[in-house]
Design an enzyme around this catalytic site. Structure first.
Site, PDB file in Angstrom:
ATOM      1  N   LYS A   3     -29.412 -30.111 -26.918  1.00  0.00           N
ATOM      2  CA  LYS A   3     -28.884 -29.149 -25.945  1.00  0.00           C
ATOM      3  C   LYS A   3     -27.396 -29.418 -25.717  1.00  0.00           C
ATOM      4  O   LYS A   3     -27.006 -30.357 -25.050  1.00  0.00           O
ATOM      5  CB  LYS A   3     -29.612 -29.237 -24.595  1.00  0.00           C
ATOM      6  CG  LYS A   3     -29.346 -27.963 -23.771  1.00  0.00           C
ATOM      7  CD  LYS A   3     -29.445 -28.132 -22.290  1.00  0.00           C
ATOM      8  CE  LYS A   3     -28.206 -28.622 -21.616  1.00  0.00           C
ATOM      9  NZ  LYS A   3     -26.982 -27.802 -21.779  1.00  0.00           N
ATOM     10  N   GLY A  33     -23.453 -37.745 -20.127  1.00  0.00           N
ATOM     11  CA  GLY A  33     -22.907 -36.812 -19.146  1.00  0.00           C
ATOM     12  C   GLY A  33     -22.614 -37.534 -17.853  1.00  0.00           C
ATOM     13  O   GLY A  33     -22.437 -38.760 -17.831  1.00  0.00           O
ATOM     14  N   GLU A  93     -24.335 -38.127 -11.902  1.00  0.00           N
ATOM     15  CA  GLU A  93     -25.145 -37.241 -11.042  1.00  0.00           C
ATOM     16  C   GLU A  93     -26.295 -36.597 -11.820  1.00  0.00           C
ATOM     17  O   GLU A  93     -27.442 -36.626 -11.385  1.00  0.00           O
ATOM     18  CB  GLU A  93     -24.240 -36.084 -10.603  1.00  0.00           C
ATOM     19  CG  GLU A  93     -23.880 -36.052  -9.159  1.00  0.00           C
ATOM     20  CD  GLU A  93     -22.940 -34.875  -8.941  1.00  0.00           C
ATOM     21  OE1 GLU A  93     -21.808 -34.946  -9.469  1.00  0.00           O
ATOM     22  OE2 GLU A  93     -23.371 -33.919  -8.286  1.00  0.00           O
ATOM     23  N   GLY A 145     -27.378 -37.553 -14.748  1.00  0.00           N
ATOM     24  CA  GLY A 145     -28.200 -38.643 -15.292  1.00  0.00           C
ATOM     25  C   GLY A 145     -29.331 -39.004 -14.330  1.00  0.00           C
ATOM     26  O   GLY A 145     -30.484 -39.199 -14.741  1.00  0.00           O
ATOM     27  N   GLU A 187     -25.786 -42.465 -20.998  1.00  0.00           N
ATOM     28  CA  GLU A 187     -24.363 -42.767 -21.222  1.00  0.00           C
ATOM     29  C   GLU A 187     -23.610 -41.938 -20.181  1.00  0.00           C
ATOM     30  O   GLU A 187     -23.424 -40.735 -20.360  1.00  0.00           O
ATOM     31  CB  GLU A 187     -23.949 -42.372 -22.644  1.00  0.00           C
ATOM     32  CG  GLU A 187     -24.772 -43.014 -23.759  1.00  0.00           C
ATOM     33  CD  GLU A 187     -24.604 -44.518 -23.843  1.00  0.00           C
ATOM     34  OE1 GLU A 187     -23.611 -45.049 -23.322  1.00  0.00           O
ATOM     35  OE2 GLU A 187     -25.479 -45.174 -24.428  1.00  0.00           O
ATOM     36  N   CYS A 205     -14.967 -40.427 -21.004  1.00  0.00           N
ATOM     37  CA  CYS A 205     -15.767 -41.305 -20.152  1.00  0.00           C
ATOM     38  C   CYS A 205     -15.077 -42.656 -20.007  1.00  0.00           C
ATOM     39  O   CYS A 205     -15.189 -43.317 -18.986  1.00  0.00           O
ATOM     40  CB  CYS A 205     -17.158 -41.473 -20.738  1.00  0.00           C
ATOM     41  SG  CYS A 205     -17.139 -42.000 -22.451  1.00  0.00           S
ATOM     42  N   GLU A 238     -14.874 -40.951 -10.334  1.00  0.00           N
ATOM     43  CA  GLU A 238     -14.391 -40.447 -11.622  1.00  0.00           C
ATOM     44  C   GLU A 238     -13.734 -39.077 -11.416  1.00  0.00           C
ATOM     45  O   GLU A 238     -14.338 -38.178 -10.836  1.00  0.00           O
ATOM     46  CB  GLU A 238     -15.575 -40.300 -12.579  1.00  0.00           C
ATOM     47  CG  GLU A 238     -15.159 -39.840 -13.955  1.00  0.00           C
ATOM     48  CD  GLU A 238     -16.326 -39.713 -14.925  1.00  0.00           C
ATOM     49  OE1 GLU A 238     -17.350 -39.130 -14.540  1.00  0.00           O
ATOM     50  OE2 GLU A 238     -16.199 -40.189 -16.057  1.00  0.00           O
TER      51      GLU A 238
HETATM   52  P1  NAD Z   1     -22.615 -33.014 -17.005  1.00  0.00           P
HETATM   53  O1  NAD Z   1     -23.448 -34.139 -16.528  1.00  0.00           O
HETATM   54  O2  NAD Z   1     -22.247 -31.951 -16.060  1.00  0.00           O
HETATM   55  O3  NAD Z   1     -23.353 -32.278 -18.224  1.00  0.00           O
HETATM   56  C1  NAD Z   1     -23.780 -32.978 -19.368  1.00  0.00           C
HETATM   57  C2  NAD Z   1     -24.918 -32.219 -20.015  1.00  0.00           C
HETATM   58  O4  NAD Z   1     -26.015 -32.222 -19.106  1.00  0.00           O
HETATM   59  C3  NAD Z   1     -24.602 -30.763 -20.334  1.00  0.00           C
HETATM   60  O5  NAD Z   1     -25.204 -30.411 -21.546  1.00  0.00           O
HETATM   61  C4  NAD Z   1     -25.239 -30.043 -19.179  1.00  0.00           C
HETATM   62  O6  NAD Z   1     -25.596 -28.709 -19.490  1.00  0.00           O
HETATM   63  C5  NAD Z   1     -26.474 -30.888 -18.949  1.00  0.00           C
HETATM   64  N1  NAD Z   1     -27.085 -30.750 -17.633  1.00  0.00           N
HETATM   65  C6  NAD Z   1     -26.520 -30.368 -16.459  1.00  0.00           C
HETATM   66  N2  NAD Z   1     -27.437 -30.354 -15.486  1.00  0.00           N
HETATM   67  C7  NAD Z   1     -28.617 -30.728 -16.042  1.00  0.00           C
HETATM   68  C8  NAD Z   1     -29.926 -30.920 -15.547  1.00  0.00           C
HETATM   69  N3  NAD Z   1     -30.232 -30.701 -14.267  1.00  0.00           N
HETATM   70  N4  NAD Z   1     -30.881 -31.325 -16.422  1.00  0.00           N
HETATM   71  C9  NAD Z   1     -30.601 -31.562 -17.718  1.00  0.00           C
HETATM   72  N5  NAD Z   1     -29.368 -31.395 -18.240  1.00  0.00           N
HETATM   73  C10 NAD Z   1     -28.393 -30.987 -17.405  1.00  0.00           C
HETATM   74  O7  NAD Z   1     -21.345 -33.676 -17.704  1.00  0.00           O
HETATM   75  P2  NAD Z   1     -20.097 -32.942 -18.343  1.00  0.00           P
HETATM   76  O8  NAD Z   1     -19.299 -32.364 -17.215  1.00  0.00           O
HETATM   77  O9  NAD Z   1     -20.531 -32.082 -19.457  1.00  0.00           O
HETATM   78  O10 NAD Z   1     -19.318 -34.186 -19.004  1.00  0.00           O
HETATM   79  C11 NAD Z   1     -18.543 -35.030 -18.274  1.00  0.00           C
HETATM   80  C12 NAD Z   1     -19.296 -36.277 -17.868  1.00  0.00           C
HETATM   81  O11 NAD Z   1     -19.851 -36.903 -19.025  1.00  0.00           O
HETATM   82  C13 NAD Z   1     -18.375 -37.320 -17.256  1.00  0.00           C
HETATM   83  O12 NAD Z   1     -19.011 -37.898 -16.147  1.00  0.00           O
HETATM   84  C14 NAD Z   1     -18.201 -38.344 -18.376  1.00  0.00           C
HETATM   85  O13 NAD Z   1     -17.843 -39.626 -17.953  1.00  0.00           O
HETATM   86  C15 NAD Z   1     -19.540 -38.299 -19.009  1.00  0.00           C
HETATM   87  N6  NAD Z   1     -19.468 -38.829 -20.386  1.00  0.00           N
HETATM   88  C16 NAD Z   1     -19.989 -40.068 -20.632  1.00  0.00           C
HETATM   89  C17 NAD Z   1     -19.892 -40.616 -21.919  1.00  0.00           C
HETATM   90  C18 NAD Z   1     -20.455 -41.978 -22.223  1.00  0.00           C
HETATM   91  O14 NAD Z   1     -20.639 -42.267 -23.410  1.00  0.00           O
HETATM   92  N7  NAD Z   1     -20.724 -42.822 -21.255  1.00  0.00           N
HETATM   93  C19 NAD Z   1     -19.262 -39.894 -22.931  1.00  0.00           C
HETATM   94  C20 NAD Z   1     -18.755 -38.625 -22.630  1.00  0.00           C
HETATM   95  C21 NAD Z   1     -18.866 -38.100 -21.350  1.00  0.00           C
END
Ligand code: NAD
Length: 476
Positions: A156, A209, A212, A214, A231, A265, A366
């Protein structure tokens, strides 16, 4: 759904949205391909061959993919050409080359007279949820490892950046992978997240992602106690020691916060500088930050593109406003650029903040944008306490001329990865992942790959006549 080009604010593409029925189909198809279908039955050599074909497919289309990634994310085209796309292909190559070695069976002879065989088996159906900051690269990390380990997958992508994932889908079809091995659903996380993650037929969730989201996924997946890897976000600290090579530390620190518009991240959104070199550092760092050339992603000269969306930019602006109220001093940036050429995109100036109180929201949370707090420290212990004061624990950098001492100091930093005199080096050979609210589990390397497997232990009694005490406890 409409996919927007963040450099111009224009609609780039219309993409079909997956609904509940599509998610159900994806789960059924992944399940069938694993339980009775071809994917789980093919040999390791065939699996390896498929992964190599995907890597070649990515390289064959590298230029087009780089352009698409840049149009969709706004990241400067040079970053897509030199980092994202070749790295994605390399990950498929790496796990194709190493899957046999990493999946090798292990035998343990037990002195009591038994032999144990440890097998690395796939989990089954794995849901891969990826963010928008490195859409193709992170999808490729997860797909390459999950498939190499023998799982079937449902990917996804972020609803903001689905385009390169769909192209990757085509490459996978062209590589001839059996039906059901890879499924892609396009929808917002709120719409399909729970359905995907709470379903009993899904065995593992690999999520990258925000912290929150997660936490939500952990709660969905707890219903059937699933394997998860998380992650998540970060608030990483770069530490510039008094003996650092200042030119290197300044240049490296600029990359560590402004690459990909700070939407990393591992962004070093807190830079801690020894008081002895603070004035020299901040002068050079701020001057160079002001010279970073903002431009539309496709502009080959652009060093920084727009943020991913207007919503993200509003969020960043809100952080800066509250930092000002909490006493931070803005040394440069802090606003939307006035350049007429950039007015329709979601641009934000590289922003350097000084004198930030350590309990300020911006020092703790962040931001995920091009905003950095540069603080002074007095002595290594204070640097260590500041670096470790975060709820996150993803990454950090130490800048010093004494690399051995820096590496020793890194042992005490509470973060999953520490770089000494460099930033952001990701290698397929070594694992990456955070601690605390930055998540758990690893991605890449042997350890990352093994997350996508489960360890099965088969114990065979080797005593003569199979007569250890336990068999005859009630022996008559
Ligand atoms: P996000 O958490 O908003 O979204 C990430 C993914 O989760 C997207 O595909 C989104 O559609 C999905 N999602 C959203 N709500 C969901 C739910 N209720 N259930 C299941 N899936 C859901 O993050 P973002 O804004 O896309 O990315 C930025 C974040 O990602 C930052 O916090 C960043 O630090 C983190 N990130 C972490 C790493 C790592 O390796 N640690 C790498 C890249 C990004």
């Amino acid at each position: 759904m409409k996919v927007i080009n963040p450099s111009t604010g224009e609609v780039l593409a219309d993409v079909a949205v997956s609904g509940a029925k599509d998610v159900e189909l994806a789960i059924k198809s992944a399940r069938a391909a694993f339980d009775s279908g071809p994917w789980s039955k093919i040999s390791l050599a065939e699996r390896k061959n498929y992964l190599q074909k995907i890597a070649h497919g990515l390289l064959d289309k590298a230029q087009a993919l780089a352009e698409l990634e840049t149009l969709n994310t706004g990241k400067p085209i040079k970053e897509s050409i030199f980092m994202d796309i070749p790295s994605a292909a390399k990950t498929f190559e790496y796990f194709a080359d190493h899957l046999e070695e990493y999946l090798a069976e292990e035998k343990i002879t037990i002195p009591a007279g038994a032999e144990s065989r440890l097998l690395r088996q796939p989990h089954g159906v794995v849901v891969l949820i990826v963010p928008w900051n490195y859409p193709l690269l992170i999808a490729s990390w997860k797909l390459a490892q999950a498939l190499a380990a023998g799982n079937t997958v449902i990917l996804k992508p972020s609803s903001l950046t689905p385009l390169t994932a769909l192209e990757l889908g085509k490459i996978i079809q062209e590589a001839g992978l059996p039906i059901g091995a890879v499924n892609i659903v396009n929808a917002s996380g709120e719409a399909v997240g729970e359905q995907l993650c709470a379903d009993k037929r899904v065995d593992m969730i690999s999520f990258t992602g925000s912290s929150e989201v997660g936490k939500k996924i952990l709660s969905y997946s707890s219903k059937y106690v699933k394997k998860t890897i998380m992650e998540l976000g970060g608030k990483s600290a770069g530490i510039v020691l008094a003996d650092a090579d200042l030119e290197l530390a300044v240049n490296g620190s600029l990359c560590s916060i402004f690459l990909n518009q700070g939407q990393m991240c591992t962004a070093m959104s807190r830079i801690l500088v020894a008081k002895e070199v603070y004035d020299d550092f901040i002068k050079d760092f701020t001057a160079k930050a002001q010279r970073i050339k903002l431009g539309k992603g496709m502009d080959y000269e652009a060093q920084m593109g727009p943020l991913i969306s207007d919503g993200q930019r509003k969020q960043v602006l809100k952080f800066v406003e509250s930092a000002k109220k909490e006493g931070a001093k803005i040394l440069c940036g802090g606003k939307i650029p006035s350049d007429a050429q950039l007015k329709d995109g979601f641009f934000f100036e590289p922003t350097v903040l000084a004198d930030v109180p350590v309990d300020a929201e911006i020092f703790q949370q962040e931001v995920f944008g091009p905003v950095v707090c540069v603080n002074k420290f007095s002595g290594v212990e204070e640097a260590m306490a500041l670096a470790n004061s975060s709820d996150f624990a993803l990454a950090n950098v130490i800048w010093t001329k004494d690399a051995a001492a820096g590496a020793k100091m890194a042992e005490r930093v509470n973060s999953g990865v520490s770089w000494v005199n460099t930033y952001g080096m990701f290698y397929n050979e070594v694992p990456f992942g955070g601690f605390k609210q930055s998540g758990f589990g690893k991605e890449l390397g042997r350890e990352g790959f093994l997350e996508y497997t489960r360890l099965k232990n088969i114990i065979v009694d080797k005593t003569e006549g199979a007569k250890p005490l336990v068999n005859y406890w009630y022996g008559f």
